[in-house]
Design an enzyme around this catalytic site. Sequence first.
Site, PDB file in Angstrom:
ATOM      1  N   LYS A 217       7.869   1.168  47.528  1.00 45.80           N
ATOM      2  CA  LYS A 217       9.066   0.370  47.263  1.00 45.80           C
ATOM      3  C   LYS A 217      10.117   0.618  48.342  1.00 45.80           C
ATOM      4  O   LYS A 217      10.655  -0.317  48.933  1.00 45.80           O
ATOM      5  CB  LYS A 217       9.629   0.719  45.881  1.00 45.80           C
ATOM      6  N   ASP A 235      11.073  -3.245  42.128  1.00 43.34           N
ATOM      7  CA  ASP A 235      11.894  -2.255  41.426  1.00 43.34           C
ATOM      8  C   ASP A 235      11.906  -2.588  39.933  1.00 43.34           C
ATOM      9  O   ASP A 235      11.181  -3.480  39.469  1.00 43.34           O
ATOM     10  CB  ASP A 235      13.303  -2.193  42.022  1.00 43.34           C
TER      11      ASP A 235
END
Length: 349
Positions: A217, A235
């Site tokens: 991420k 996320d």
Amino acid sequence: MGEQSSGGSNKTGKSAKKTPAAVKKDSTGTKKTPAAAKKTPAPAAAKKAPAGVTKTPAVAKKPPVAVKTDAAVKKPAKKAATVRKIAVRPPSGESSTALVRRARRINRELAEVYPYAHPELDFENPFQLLVATVLSAQTTDLRVNQTTPGLFARYPTPEDLAAANPEEVEEILRPCGFFRAKTRSVIGLSKALVENFGGEVPGRLEELVTLPGVGRKTAFVVLGNAFGRPGITVDTHFQRLVRRWQWTDETDPDKIEAAVGALFPKSDWTDLSHHVIWHGRRICHARKPACGACPIAPLCPAYGEGETDPEKAKKLLKYEKGGFPGQRLKPPQAYLDAGGTPAPPLGAA
Ligand code: SF4
């Protein structure tokens, strides 16, 4: 963060006008919303979708068909930004083609609502973005933005931070929470940058994820926003919203990334991530989504999961002080007409 004033308030106004379209009147003149319809128990398969959502139960019985999106057809130039070739598998009764169309339409609508969507972490170079993204775990971007100026003034380069006294860094990072672990991560990644990459942030996924505290991420945030390489940032907001929209029912972030990547051309991935995350922070909240004020309500299978009353929903909106999502200075007319009051600034999402 250098947000621009509203040049696109008309666009937002346009989007805001679409939501009431979902509100209809019955023969008695009583307002009838999709939420009201939802209260009537109905078999899941027969549940009526909001206007604009095309469901084709007959097609749903067929095995998933691979849709040739740009993402699926093009051979990735670099493994760093690779999302595996994957068939589009709608978790609902929607056909694969209908899902791709609906997903892209949602993204287009969000692009109108959030024309200036961008990473909300302040940074001036890849190193600052990398550190800020690591610090943003379990806290808000607002808090990180309040902390990083002091950190980068004291330690402007990877070399400086690599040689820092951990106790001093901990004091600076204390407001971000988990400050000891975050101190270890930013000092550790700075040392790794110095020792392994000549003090430069690498621009490849497989190198970025070797740094302490850096996962996919974080790596995609850096690749997409500091290096201009397409990436999907999965996320907590992104995960929640794509499941509400039934783009995928996967729960593993890597699988979500692959499933959503198959719905869009690669060139859309970075902006798509911003649009979805901004929408999750401002309107489609985890606990109280503001469905009654949502510009994509007609396209959303989860309409009704949150507040559907337009007036009550507007009070749930979160946006920058003095403005509306993406447009600091001009709240939409519909909001003003409803007597809307300023919501607290972002930071609590
Ligand atoms: S706010 Fe409601 S209608 Fe809008 S995307 Fe979220 S769940 Fe769907």
